[in-house]
Design an enzyme around this catalytic site. Structure first.
Site, PDB file in Angstrom:
ATOM      1  N   ASP A   1     154.863   9.687  46.656  1.00 33.40           N
ATOM      2  CA  ASP A   1     153.694   8.880  46.986  1.00 33.40           C
ATOM      3  C   ASP A   1     152.407   9.706  47.044  1.00 33.40           C
ATOM      4  O   ASP A   1     152.453  10.930  47.018  1.00 33.40           O
ATOM      5  CB  ASP A   1     153.917   8.140  48.321  1.00 33.40           C
ATOM      6  CG  ASP A   1     154.580   9.010  49.385  1.00 33.40           C
ATOM      7  OD1 ASP A   1     154.541  10.247  49.245  1.00 33.40           O
ATOM      8  OD2 ASP A   1     155.126   8.468  50.354  1.00 33.40           O
TER       9      ASP A   1
ATOM     10  N   ASN B   1     159.515   4.117  61.635  1.00 35.15           N
ATOM     11  CA  ASN B   1     159.768   2.673  61.486  1.00 35.15           C
ATOM     12  C   ASN B   1     160.760   2.379  60.352  1.00 35.15           C
ATOM     13  O   ASN B   1     160.897   1.238  59.927  1.00 35.15           O
ATOM     14  CB  ASN B   1     158.446   1.921  61.250  1.00 35.15           C
ATOM     15  CG  ASN B   1     157.756   2.338  59.956  1.00 35.15           C
ATOM     16  OD1 ASN B   1     158.248   3.209  59.228  1.00 35.15           O
ATOM     17  ND2 ASN B   1     156.624   1.724  59.652  1.00 35.15           N
TER      18      ASN B   1
ATOM     19  N   HIS C   1     160.583   3.628  57.264  1.00 33.30           N
ATOM     20  CA  HIS C   1     160.059   3.644  55.895  1.00 33.30           C
ATOM     21  C   HIS C   1     160.590   4.840  55.103  1.00 33.30           C
ATOM     22  O   HIS C   1     160.916   5.880  55.670  1.00 33.30           O
ATOM     23  CB  HIS C   1     158.522   3.547  55.853  1.00 33.30           C
ATOM     24  CG  HIS C   1     157.751   4.780  56.187  1.00 33.30           C
ATOM     25  ND1 HIS C   1     156.599   4.744  56.938  1.00 33.30           N
ATOM     26  CD2 HIS C   1     157.918   6.089  55.864  1.00 33.30           C
ATOM     27  CE1 HIS C   1     156.102   5.957  57.042  1.00 33.30           C
ATOM     28  NE2 HIS C   1     156.892   6.795  56.410  1.00 33.30           N
TER      29      HIS C   1
ATOM     30  N   GLU D   1     157.062   0.265  53.495  1.00 35.56           N
ATOM     31  CA  GLU D   1     157.056  -0.129  54.902  1.00 35.56           C
ATOM     32  C   GLU D   1     158.042  -1.278  55.153  1.00 35.56           C
ATOM     33  O   GLU D   1     158.495  -1.929  54.200  1.00 35.56           O
ATOM     34  CB  GLU D   1     155.630  -0.567  55.287  1.00 35.56           C
ATOM     35  CG  GLU D   1     154.565   0.514  55.095  1.00 35.56           C
ATOM     36  CD  GLU D   1     154.633   1.629  56.137  1.00 35.56           C
ATOM     37  OE1 GLU D   1     155.651   1.779  56.834  1.00 35.56           O
ATOM     38  OE2 GLU D   1     153.630   2.380  56.247  1.00 35.56           O
TER      39      GLU D   1
END
Ligand code: GLP
Length: 241
Positions: A67, A136, A138, A143
């Site tokens: 990313d 979380n 990801h 996400e």
């Protein structure tokens, strides 16, 4: 899913380093998928050390990063491009033309995403993908709620991710709220995947990953559907399992 438990961060990094070294020895032209964040830094240091000891070379290695932030150029120390050069590429013999990261300042970002996806395919896919784990759940910047069939695209970062990554920036307002991220399907097409986790901040996420429930609400859970995944986590990250 194989689980490899290590005593601490150092051994987690060493285990991952050994797996990559093995891949580099076995394949003539390995394609590695690489991650940013704090977690893989020890692994990159180990690879640099092994390169300096002449145990490995990156001459035939191609890399694809997961990313990149939108709006940060390669000169920006917070860009993932800068991070990778600083932490690994500038210290080994990888050829610049074999380094791929999404361009977060491309004029046409949609086109950039499509081309990135296509380049991975054209180069024969990723042999070994390294992943970190967001608190979380990801993976890359996929996400919670990301469809499992997603491919490389523009994503909005969750507030939890912006908060977690703010430590690298001058202020919370400086953290970009968008990125280009490889999709979940793109990641799942890698032949082999290693996911790294260290420290108690990852204990809840690792417990959730290992409970085995596969749901788009927890992106990393998709890895249960892959045939060749190794979780390398230290005792602190495994504390809640
Ligand atoms: C970032 C990256 C992910 C990384 C994750 C964990 O947002 N986009 O690729 O795996 O967060 O980061 P860290 O290793 O610093 O905990």
């Amino acid at each position: 899913m194989k689980i490899f438990r290590t005593k601490n961060y150092e051994y987690m990094s060493l285990k991952a380093c050994n797996i990559i070294m093995d891949k580099l020895h076995k394949l003539d032209y390995p394609n590695l998928g690489l991650a940013t964040g704090s977690t893989p830094i020890g692994l990159y240091n180990c690879l640099i050390q092994q390169f300096n000891n002449k145990k490995i070379s990156f001459k035939n290695v191609t890399t694809f990063n997961l990313d990149e932030y939108i709006g940060l150029s390669v000169e920006n120390p917070n860009s993932y491009n800068y991070f990778m050069h600083d932490k690994l590429f500038n210290k080994v013999d990888i050829l610049p033309e074999n380094i791929y990261l999404p361009n977060g300042v491309a004029e046409n970002l949609e086109k950039e995403c499509k081309e990135y996806e296509q380049t991975i395919k054209n180069k024969g896919g990723i042999d070994l993908q390294i992943l970190g784990l967001g608190t979380n759940g990801h993976i890359a910047f996929n996400e919670p709620g990301t469809p499992f069939h997603s491919r490389t695209r523009i994503v909005n970062l969750a507030q939890a991710t912006i908060d977690a990554n703010a430590r690298f920036f001058k202020s919370l307002d400086d953290v970009p709220n968008q990125a280009i991220s490889m999709g979940i399907k793109t990641i799942m097409e890698s032949k082999e995947i290693i996911i790294l986790a260290s420290g108690d901040s990852k204990a809840n996420a690792i417990a959730k990953l290992l409970d085995g429930i596969v749901t788009e609400d927890f992106p990393a859970s998709v890895l249960h559907k892959h045939k060749n995944v190794t979780v390398i986590a230290d005792e602190a990250a495994l504390a809640n399992t």
